[in-house]
Design an enzyme around this catalytic site. Structure first.
Site, short mmCIF file in Angstrom:
data_model
loop_
_atom_site.label_atom_id
_atom_site.label_comp_id
_atom_site.label_asym_id
_atom_site.label_seq_id
_atom_site.Cartn_x
_atom_site.Cartn_y
_atom_site.Cartn_z
N SER A 229 1.11 -1.38 0.09
CA SER A 229 -0.03 0.14 -0.04
C SER A 229 0.85 1.26 0.01
CB SER A 229 -1.03 0.01 1.34
OG SER A 229 -0.08 -0.06 2.55
N GLU A 248 6.13 -0.66 -5.52
CA GLU A 248 4.89 -0.96 -6.68
C GLU A 248 3.69 -0.85 -5.83
OE1 GLU A 248 4.60 -1.64 -9.57
OE2 GLU A 248 6.43 -2.36 -10.23
N LEU A 249 2.83 0.21 -5.85
CA LEU A 249 1.69 0.55 -4.87
C LEU A 249 0.55 0.46 -5.47
CD1 LEU A 249 3.87 3.60 -3.28
CD2 LEU A 249 3.74 1.23 -2.43
N CYS A 282 -4.01 -4.73 -7.77
CA CYS A 282 -3.66 -3.36 -7.85
C CYS A 282 -3.97 -2.63 -9.06
CB CYS A 282 -2.14 -2.99 -7.56
SG CYS A 282 -1.36 -4.23 -8.67
N GLU A 376 -8.40 3.78 -3.77
CA GLU A 376 -8.36 2.43 -4.17
C GLU A 376 -9.33 1.39 -3.09
OE1 GLU A 376 -4.74 0.28 -3.17
OE2 GLU A 376 -4.87 -0.82 -5.20
P1 NAP Z 1 0.49 -3.44 3.01
O1 NAP Z 1 -0.53 -3.42 4.22
O2 NAP Z 1 1.05 -2.41 2.56
O3 NAP Z 1 1.38 -4.66 3.33
C1 NAP Z 1 2.58 -5.12 2.25
C2 NAP Z 1 3.44 -5.61 3.16
O4 NAP Z 1 4.14 -4.71 3.79
C3 NAP Z 1 3.46 -6.82 3.80
O5 NAP Z 1 4.41 -7.72 3.85
C4 NAP Z 1 3.34 -6.07 5.24
O6 NAP Z 1 3.69 -6.99 6.50
C5 NAP Z 1 4.54 -5.35 5.22
N1 NAP Z 1 4.51 -3.99 5.91
C6 NAP Z 1 3.55 -3.22 6.78
N2 NAP Z 1 4.46 -2.26 7.68
C7 NAP Z 1 5.47 -2.36 7.34
C8 NAP Z 1 6.77 -1.65 7.94
N3 NAP Z 1 6.63 -0.56 8.85
N4 NAP Z 1 8.01 -2.20 7.50
C9 NAP Z 1 8.19 -3.14 6.31
N5 NAP Z 1 7.17 -3.76 5.93
C10 NAP Z 1 5.89 -3.48 6.30
O7 NAP Z 1 -0.30 -4.15 1.44
P2 NAP Z 1 -1.12 -5.32 1.44
O8 NAP Z 1 -2.44 -5.00 2.30
O9 NAP Z 1 -0.65 -6.48 1.72
O10 NAP Z 1 -1.44 -5.14 -0.15
C11 NAP Z 1 -2.49 -4.59 -0.74
C12 NAP Z 1 -1.77 -3.32 -1.40
O11 NAP Z 1 -0.59 -3.42 -2.13
C13 NAP Z 1 -2.86 -2.44 -2.19
O12 NAP Z 1 -2.39 -1.05 -1.88
C14 NAP Z 1 -2.41 -2.95 -3.57
O13 NAP Z 1 -2.77 -1.90 -4.75
C15 NAP Z 1 -0.77 -2.93 -3.40
N6 NAP Z 1 -0.39 -3.73 -4.58
C16 NAP Z 1 0.39 -3.26 -5.56
C17 NAP Z 1 0.90 -4.03 -6.63
C18 NAP Z 1 1.84 -3.34 -7.63
O14 NAP Z 1 2.49 -4.12 -8.54
N7 NAP Z 1 1.85 -1.97 -7.96
C19 NAP Z 1 0.73 -5.45 -6.58
C20 NAP Z 1 0.12 -5.70 -5.73
C21 NAP Z 1 -0.76 -5.22 -4.54
P3 NAP Z 1 2.41 -7.44 7.25
O15 NAP Z 1 1.54 -8.20 6.33
O16 NAP Z 1 2.97 -8.06 8.43
O17 NAP Z 1 1.45 -6.28 7.76
#
Ligand code: NAP
Length: 473
Positions: A229, A248-249, A282, A376
């Site tokens: 995210s 990649e967000l 995403c 989103e």
């Molecule tokens: P997220 O909540 O941001 O989590 C992503 C990863 O970051 C998880 O492994 C999470 O760990 C970790 N994380 C959280 N806090 C952190 C910190 N302080 N330091 C380091 N790592 C940390 O995202 P999500 O809910 O899993 O995925 C959904 C998002 O991903 C959406 O916004 C989507 O659009 C985006 N996305 C983008 C793409 C692209 O290619 N552009 C592809 C797929 C998804 P935990 O699980 O332990 O919290």
């Protein structure tokens, strides 16, 4: 008590006293237990990765490992798809597609390992370079910290591990806490079946705060590759000022259906692209701008297609849409739907919550200031608005802080070229949905959607630097 599924750090299989419990987003049953790692495991993993890089893998060996990985993922497709379906509630047929895509990701990376090279620099084209020969070498930047999201727990992990191996970089991977099993199993396959020596990939499972923070801040980490995210991603970039950080967000992908566009093809594609994995992609199609001459026919046809989607158990072959990743997420999307209705949108179909399931939803009459347009959604929801003038549609599509992919359906060359030039996104698709991705293509966003391109060819270049060599003849 069920056994913990260990992670591997260096050559060690690591378990911890406390576990993280992975549960099914569909019905809450326990899928597995994994270690609850802490900063000491991050330290050990980075040290193992650094030690591995002290004995570099030659490019031909990297390519052999990557070819073997492609074969191994293909051989284990059904096992991996079942893990994805269980831990992410991704419908099994969609999960199988994800496993097949990971095969292509490894194959593409093997090509990169075999062909990665620098450039000859025409240094004697200017007088100061007279009598000299110059070229660049592609050199691994160093240890890669890879952080992956829940929604593609296998292929987005492959998009980090495969280019890193091709680049000659060792990795410490922190998978999403909700979906770590796909990554752990892939890692086992890489080490046990594909000849990847110990230390080249290391996994730490644990929360973002506990293991993510020390990982991104570690001084021996040279590259951070993050998918997730925007708030988490940009906070990581702020902490990693001296590192190469690739983000990649998120996105709120728009598609325009122009008056000349093949709207029936658009309907067929959007019925999949807006609802696959319950919209948790995403590049899930989210905002649909349809020419006013087509909007009634388009909406009626899309409603019919979406109402035919089967909602239910991810392990059922018939299921098209299953649960969102957590009850909180289901409640959030439902609240956004209700809010949009309160602000004047109409539910054309769906909008019902059944425990952890949300029925696929189409809203009509969305406006630019609604939450379902501005942010989103990451849920099984598309919104439709109509337009009369292509200028207005392009402006609506661009009215966002995101910029990953956007699309237009048009039969007019002028419309297609205007979209290509004027849509401010990392990728513009013509007569295709914004949800299209083939794993070898350059993929990434601008503005809040990120700062890099994935796809092995591009990611390998992010993970290496060009060392200039000048020789005095
Ligand atoms: P997220 O909540 O941001 O989590 C992503 C990863 O970051 C998880 O492994 C999470 O760990 C970790 N994380 C959280 N806090 C952190 C910190 N302080 N330091 C380091 N790592 C940390 O995202 P999500 O809910 O899993 O995925 C959904 C998002 O991903 C959406 O916004 C989507 O659009 C985006 N996305 C983008 C793409 C692209 O290619 N552009 C592809 C797929 C998804 P935990 O699980 O332990 O919290």
């Amino acid at each position: 008590m069920p056994e913990q599924h260990p992670v591997r750090i260096g050559a060690e299989s690591v378990t911890t006293e406390e576990s993280m419990v992975v549960t099914s987003p569909y019905d809450g049953h326990e899928v597995a237990r994994v270690p609850k790692c802490g900063p000491e495991h991050v330290e050990a993993a980075v040290a193992a990765a650094k030690a591995a890089m002290a004995e570099p893998l030659e490019p031909w060996k990297r390519a052999e490992v990557l070819d073997a990985a492609a074969q191994s993922v293909a051989d284990h497709r059904d096992e991996l798809a079942t893990i994805i379906a269980e831990e992410a509630a991704k419908p099994i047929k969609t999960a199988r597609t994800e496993a097949e895509r990971a095969v292509l990701t490894f194959q593409s990376a093997a090509i990169e390992a075999r062909t990665l090279t620098g450039d000859v620099v025409p240094i004697d084209g200017a007088q100061p370079g007279s009598g000299k020969l110059a070229f660049t070498l592609r050199v691994p930047r160093g240890v890669v910290a890879a952080i992956s999201p829940f929604n593609f727990p296998l292929n987005l992990v492959a998009h980090k591990l495969a280019p890193a191996i091709a680049a000659g970089c060792a990795v410490v991977l922190k998978p999403a806490s909700q979906t770590p099993i796909s990554a752990i199993r892939l890692h086992e396959l890489l080490m046990d079946e594909c000849g990847l020596p110990a230390g080249w990939i290391n996994i730490v499972t644990g929360s973002g705060g506990t293991v993510g923070d020390p990982l991104v801040e570690h001084e021996d980490v040279a590259v951070i590759t993050f998918t997730g995210s925007p708030p988490v991603g940009w906070a990581i970039a702020a902490k990693g000022a001296k590192k190469k950080v690739g983000l990649e967000l998120g996105n709120n992908a728009p598609v325009i259906i122009d008056a000349s566009g093949d709207w029936e093809t658009a309907v067929a594609k959007i019925a999949v692209a807006g609802f696959s994995h319950a919209g948790q992609s995403c590049i899930s199609t989210q905002r649909i701008y349809v020419h006013s001459s087509l909007v009634d026919r388009f909406t009626e046809a899309l409603v019919a297609k979406v109402e035919a989607l089967v909602v239910g158990d991810p392990l059922d072959e018939a299921t098209d849409v299953s649960a969102l990743i957590s009850p909180d997420e289901t409640a959030r999307v439902k609240a956004w739907i209700d809010e949009a209705v309160g602000e004047g949108a109409t539910v054309a179909t769906g909008g019902d919550q059944h425990d952890r399931l949300l029925t696929p939803t189409i809203l009509t009459g969305i406006t630019a200031d609604m939450e379902v347009s501005r942010n989103e959604v990451f849920g099984p929801l598309v919104g439709i608005a109509s337009f009369d003038d292509l200028d207005d549609a392009l402006a609506l599509a661009n009215d966002t802080r995101y910029g990953l992919q956007a699309a237009i359906f048009t039969a007019e060359l002028d419309g297609a070229l205007r979209a290509a030039h004027e849509l401010d996104f990392g990728g513009v698709l013509v007569n295709e949905v914004p949800t299209f991705r083939s794993d070898q293509m350059p993929y990434g966003g601008v503005r809040d959607s990120g700062n890099t391109k994935e796809g092995p060819h591009y990611a390998v270049r992010e993970m290496t630097h060009e060392r200039l060599v000048v020789i005095n003849r």
